[in-house]
Motif scaffolding. Structure first.
Motif, short mmCIF file in Angstrom:
data_model
loop_
_atom_site.label_atom_id
_atom_site.label_comp_id
_atom_site.label_asym_id
_atom_site.label_seq_id
_atom_site.Cartn_x
_atom_site.Cartn_y
_atom_site.Cartn_z
N LYS A 1 3.47 17.84 -14.48
CA LYS A 1 4.59 18.54 -15.14
C LYS A 1 4.48 18.45 -16.65
N GLN A 2 3.93 17.35 -17.15
CA GLN A 2 3.83 17.13 -18.59
C GLN A 2 2.63 17.82 -19.23
N LYS A 3 1.66 18.21 -18.43
CA LYS A 3 0.43 18.76 -18.97
C LYS A 3 0.67 19.95 -19.91
N PRO A 4 1.45 20.96 -19.53
CA PRO A 4 1.68 22.07 -20.47
C PRO A 4 2.39 21.61 -21.75
N ILE A 5 3.32 20.70 -21.61
CA ILE A 5 4.04 20.21 -22.78
C ILE A 5 3.09 19.49 -23.72
N ARG A 6 2.24 18.62 -23.16
CA ARG A 6 1.27 17.88 -23.97
C ARG A 6 0.32 18.84 -24.66
N THR B 1 0.83 -1.20 0.00
CA THR B 1 0.00 0.00 0.00
C THR B 1 0.86 1.25 0.00
N TRP B 2 1.90 1.23 0.80
CA TRP B 2 2.82 2.37 0.88
C TRP B 2 3.50 2.60 -0.46
N LEU B 3 3.98 1.54 -1.08
CA LEU B 3 4.64 1.65 -2.39
C LEU B 3 3.67 2.16 -3.46
N PHE B 4 2.43 1.67 -3.44
CA PHE B 4 1.45 2.13 -4.42
C PHE B 4 1.11 3.60 -4.21
N SER B 5 1.11 4.07 -2.98
CA SER B 5 0.85 5.49 -2.77
C SER B 5 2.02 6.32 -3.30
N ILE B 6 3.23 5.84 -3.14
CA ILE B 6 4.40 6.53 -3.71
C ILE B 6 4.29 6.52 -5.23
N ALA B 7 3.97 5.36 -5.80
CA ALA B 7 3.84 5.24 -7.26
C ALA B 7 2.78 6.20 -7.80
N HIS B 8 1.66 6.26 -7.10
CA HIS B 8 0.59 7.17 -7.52
C HIS B 8 1.06 8.62 -7.48
N ASN B 9 1.70 9.02 -6.39
CA ASN B 9 2.16 10.40 -6.26
C ASN B 9 3.23 10.74 -7.30
N VAL B 10 4.16 9.82 -7.53
CA VAL B 10 5.22 10.04 -8.52
C VAL B 10 4.60 10.22 -9.91
N THR B 11 3.62 9.38 -10.22
CA THR B 11 2.98 9.43 -11.54
C THR B 11 2.15 10.70 -11.71
N VAL B 12 1.38 11.06 -10.70
CA VAL B 12 0.57 12.27 -10.77
C VAL B 12 1.47 13.50 -10.90
N ASP B 13 2.55 13.55 -10.14
CA ASP B 13 3.49 14.67 -10.24
C ASP B 13 4.07 14.76 -11.65
N HIS B 14 4.44 13.62 -12.20
CA HIS B 14 4.98 13.60 -13.57
C HIS B 14 3.94 14.10 -14.57
N MET B 15 2.72 13.63 -14.44
CA MET B 15 1.67 14.03 -15.38
C MET B 15 1.34 15.52 -15.27
#
Length: 113
Positions: A76-81, A60-74
């Motif tokens: 950051k990418q939104k303006p570029i996309r 659960t802890w790892l999935f919360s990190i994965a979710h946060n890492v992915t959301v942060d990445h997305m």
């Protein structure tokens, strides 16, 4: 302490990296990006291992990190996309290769008569 942390992360990686990769891939729909974000997830887990209190499972802890890492990445990418889509030339359906061939056949048919 560092040896214990390293053993935990190694064990967790072996147990969960495939499911975390699939989770991130489902969100990003980009294989390479999912691989990179999976690695970043485990790097952050290593870096912040001391904050894991065991209130939830390590999965659960790892999935919360994965979710946060992915959301942060997305985020950051939104303006570029947005700009890629804005400046990407729109494909005219009439100019698709299969349509060009069909148009040429029709044109030949009518020019022969």
């Amino acid at each position: 302490m560092a040896d214990y942390r390293e053993e935990d992360i190694h064990e967790w990686y072996n147990l969960y990296h495939q499911t975390i990769f699939k989770f991130i891939f489902m969100l990003t729909k980009d294989y390479q990006q999912a691989e990179d974000l999976t690695q970043e997830t485990f790097f952050k887990a290593y870096k912040y291992h001391h904050t894991f209190k065991g209130d939830s499972s390590e999965k659960t802890w790892l999935f919360s990190i994965a979710h946060n890492v992915t959301v942060d990445h997305m985020r950051k990418q939104k303006p570029i996309r947005f700009f890629k889509e804005l400046f990407q030339p729109q494909i005219d359906i009439k100019l698709l290769p299969e349509n060009v061939v069909s148009l040429k056949k029709v044109q030949r048919k009518f020019t022969k008569h």
